[in-house]
Scaffold this motif. Structure first.
Motif, mmCIF file in Angstrom:
data_model
loop_
_atom_site.group_PDB
_atom_site.id
_atom_site.type_symbol
_atom_site.label_atom_id
_atom_site.label_comp_id
_atom_site.label_asym_id
_atom_site.label_seq_id
_atom_site.Cartn_x
_atom_site.Cartn_y
_atom_site.Cartn_z
ATOM 1 N N ASP A 53 -5.951 -1.264 -4.624
ATOM 2 C CA ASP A 53 -5.400 -1.848 -3.402
ATOM 3 C C ASP A 53 -6.377 -2.882 -2.849
ATOM 4 O OD1 ASP A 53 -3.817 -2.371 -1.240
ATOM 5 O OD2 ASP A 53 -3.813 -0.321 -0.440
ATOM 6 N N GLU A 54 -5.965 -4.118 -2.846
ATOM 7 C CA GLU A 54 -6.796 -5.231 -2.360
ATOM 8 C C GLU A 54 -8.213 -5.165 -2.955
ATOM 9 O OE1 GLU A 54 -5.309 -7.393 -0.235
ATOM 10 O OE2 GLU A 54 -3.699 -6.221 0.718
ATOM 11 N N GLN A 62 -8.052 0.371 -0.422
ATOM 12 C CA GLN A 62 -8.481 -0.894 0.181
ATOM 13 C C GLN A 62 -9.798 -0.689 0.920
ATOM 14 O OE1 GLN A 62 -5.647 -2.979 2.629
ATOM 15 N NE2 GLN A 62 -7.199 -4.383 3.394
ATOM 16 N N SER A 77 0.840 -1.205 0.000
ATOM 17 C CA SER A 77 0.000 0.000 0.000
ATOM 18 C C SER A 77 0.869 1.245 0.000
ATOM 19 C CB SER A 77 -0.918 0.020 1.225
ATOM 20 O OG SER A 77 -1.810 -1.061 1.165
HETATM 21 MG MG MG Z 1 -2.013 -2.786 2.249
#
Ligand code: MG
Ligand code: ADP
Lengths: 307, 244
Positions: free
Chosen positions: B160-161, B87, B43
């Motif tokens: 992100d994710e 995320q 991240s």
């Molecule tokens: Mg992360």
């Protein structure tokens, strides 16, 4: 020029008022320019030297389907306007008043509203006050209301500045809620420059099962200042209330939140939440990562908050 | 040279190197994955590339289409064509999905909004008038964020994710949207520790302790998931399949 066209244009009222079933009154400073009554709605208005004295009554059992428009305008650059009203929503009546407060050219305009409102048993009263101000910040607005809610009645009010600069706004609303009545008072104001916003909303939950929510959404940017006093006072069993104040500050803005909750019956319950802070970083950075500038992103976030 | 390149990129927090000499080169129009255990710095790498506050004091350089962007603000980087999907997407109060999705795009028509919401796996009739607020689940907010990115048609998007908070049934929607991004010409970076997400990519980087420790075709990177081992001196061998 009596200003009627300008007021109609800014409030976008022309269309709504074409409908013969829509009640309204249009005032510019201290002149009544237009008025239409509909069955069950009485408006007894008198022109004063510096304003209007009006008694507005919605007769017992009258359910008015369409919003009644009250236009309180001042198209002058300098003036003091004093609006004194006695509003009576009688038992079992239902009505929504949409108040358009329009001061488009204000360099130094003071608007003082002094309302006494009674909402009878089982009646429903919604009062939405929408302000359109000029860009000079030359407006001083003092809306004051004292409200009495009868048994099982509902009262909802929302104060909103749609466009233009605040100047000075000093809201002073106080409501007494009898048994099983429901009260919602909301104000949404965004200030910049040297604007000053003072909000005082007070609710007394004096009847059993009375409920009340006070909500404030305020944003202050540049050198603007805001002070929000919300007070809920519960003295009866099963009274329920919530105070919710959220203020966003940017630049040199200063915001104060003073929530007071007072409970004097063991079976009453009141909660409050207040937050003051800058715009949330993740909210801001998300919008910036889409390409909005910081100012555009702040604008959008505040617009959402006040919507 | 690819669309985005980092040169000896480094960042420290409290004297600790969180990104340590990171060199990546992203090929235009490809789907890349950055995989690695929790705390690897994935991240941080994305935030640093986007230029978020707190992630700007870097060493090395970041080049986008051959030009250094390290001194540009987030919005300036975004206007060059890159964006980021969080995320945990932000929650707003009162901001309508409609306004959020089209905040930075020219075409603000309902047709467009419906189209991108649909492509992100959301029924437009149910969502158009709602707000991006706390009444939405994390998964819903992720799809809305994806819709806003689809509307934007960025040159480069880092997600992100992208599967976190997404139920199994909706995972398909997310993967379809990733394909669509690629079809529209976007270069995609998937940040993940999930094998399923890794499988959506064509090329992957393996990250550990702030370093890129391996890169190549996903078959090659996938074996680190299977063996649960990574080629670095990281003493605590992480479980690449588990954790948050
Ligand atoms: Mg992360
Ligand atoms: N702003 C920050 N301040 C201090 N430490 C940070 C900051 N951002 C990330 N870190 C640390 O850097 C490491 C990598 O974090 P992160 O990039 O979130 O890992 P990953 O996304 O791979 O799970 C973690 O140990 C984290 O605590």
């Amino acid at each position: 020029m009596d200003g009627v066209e300008e007021l109609y244009r800014l409030s976008k009222l022309d269309k709504a008022l074409e409908d013969p079933n829509v009640g309204h009154i249009v005032i510019n400073l201290n002149k009544i320019l237009d008025k239409r009554l509909i069955p069950g709605l009485e408006i007894d208005a008198r022109e004063l030297e510096d304003g209007i004295d009006a008694r507005i009554t919605v007769r017992e059992g009258t359910v008015i389907e369409k919003p009644v428009h009250l236009c309180f305008g001042v198209t002058h650059e300098k003036a003091v306007q004093r609006i004194k009203t006695e509003v009576e929503i009688q038992e079992n009546a239902e009505v929504l008043f949409l108040a358009h407060c329009i001061f488009p050219n204000a360099v130094d305009v003071t608007h003082i509203m002094d309302a006494r409102i009674t909402v009878g048993e089982n009646a429903k009263y919604t009062y939405l006050e929408k302000h359109i101000h000029g860009e000079y910040g030359g407006t001083k607005v003092y809306p004051k209301a004292r409200v009495e809610l009868g048994k099982n009645s509902r009262f909802k009010t929302e104060f909103e500045l749609l466009s233009g600069r605040v100047g000075l706004i000093e809201i002073d609303y106080e409501t007494v809620c009898r048994e099983e009545s429901v009260m919602e008072m909301t104000s949404k104001v965004s200030g910049r420059g040297n604007d000053i916003i003072r909000i005082s909303e007070v609710g007394h939950l004096v009847g059993e099962h009375a409920r009340g929510v006070l909500t404030s959404r305020v944003a202050v940017r540049e050198n603007a200042k805001a002070e929000v006093h919300n007070k809920l006072n519960a003295t009866a069993a099963y009274a329920r209330g919530h105070v919710d104040c959220k203020e966003i500050i940017q630049d040199n803005g200063i915001a104060t939140a003073i929530p007071i909750v007072q409970v004097s019956h063991p079976k009453a319950h009141i909660t409050h939440e207040a937050s003051i802070g800058s715009v949330d970083t993740k909210q801001l950075e998300t919008l910036m990562a889409r390409g909005l500038t910081e100012d555009e992103a702040v604008e959008l976030i505040i617009e959402g908050l006040l919507s | 040279m690819g669309i985005l390149e980092t040169r000896n990129l480094g960042i420290e927090f409290n004297g600790k190197k969180i990104l340590d000499d990171v060199n990546i080169d992203l090929w235009e129009g490809h789907v890349h994955a950055i995989v690695g255990p929790n705390g690897a710095g994935k991240s941080t790498l994305a935030y640093t590339i986007m230029g978020l506050g707190g992630y700007r004091n870097i060493s090395g350089d970041i080049l986008f289409q051959g030009e250094s962007i390290k001194d540009l603000r987030i919005d300036e980087r975004a206007r060059r064509g890159m964006t980021l999907g969080w995320q945990e997407p932000a929650r707003y109060e009162g901001l309508s999905i409609e306004k959020f999705v089209t905040a930075a795009v020219e075409d603000k028509s309902h047709k467009k909004i419906r189209e991108v919401l649909g492509k992100a796996g959301l029924n437009p009739n149910l969502y158009l008038k709602r707000a991006v607020d706390r009444t939405l689940s994390g998964g819903e907010r992720k799809k809305i964020e994806l819709a806003s990115i689809l509307a934007l048609k960025p040159k480069l998007v880092m997600l992100d994710e992208p599967d976190s908070g997404i139920d199994v049934a909706s995972l398909r929607n997310i993967f379809d949207a990733i394909k669509l991004l690629k079809e529209n010409g976007s270069t995609v970076v998937l940040i993940t520790h999930s094998l399923e997400v890794l499988n959506q990519a064509e090329h992957a980087f393996l990250m550990c302790c702030g370093k890129i420790v391996e890169q190549g075709k996903i078959e090659k990177i996938r074996k680190y998931f299977e063996k649960k081992c990574i080629p670095c001196t990281h003493e605590n061998i992480p479980d690449l399949n588990g954790g948050a």
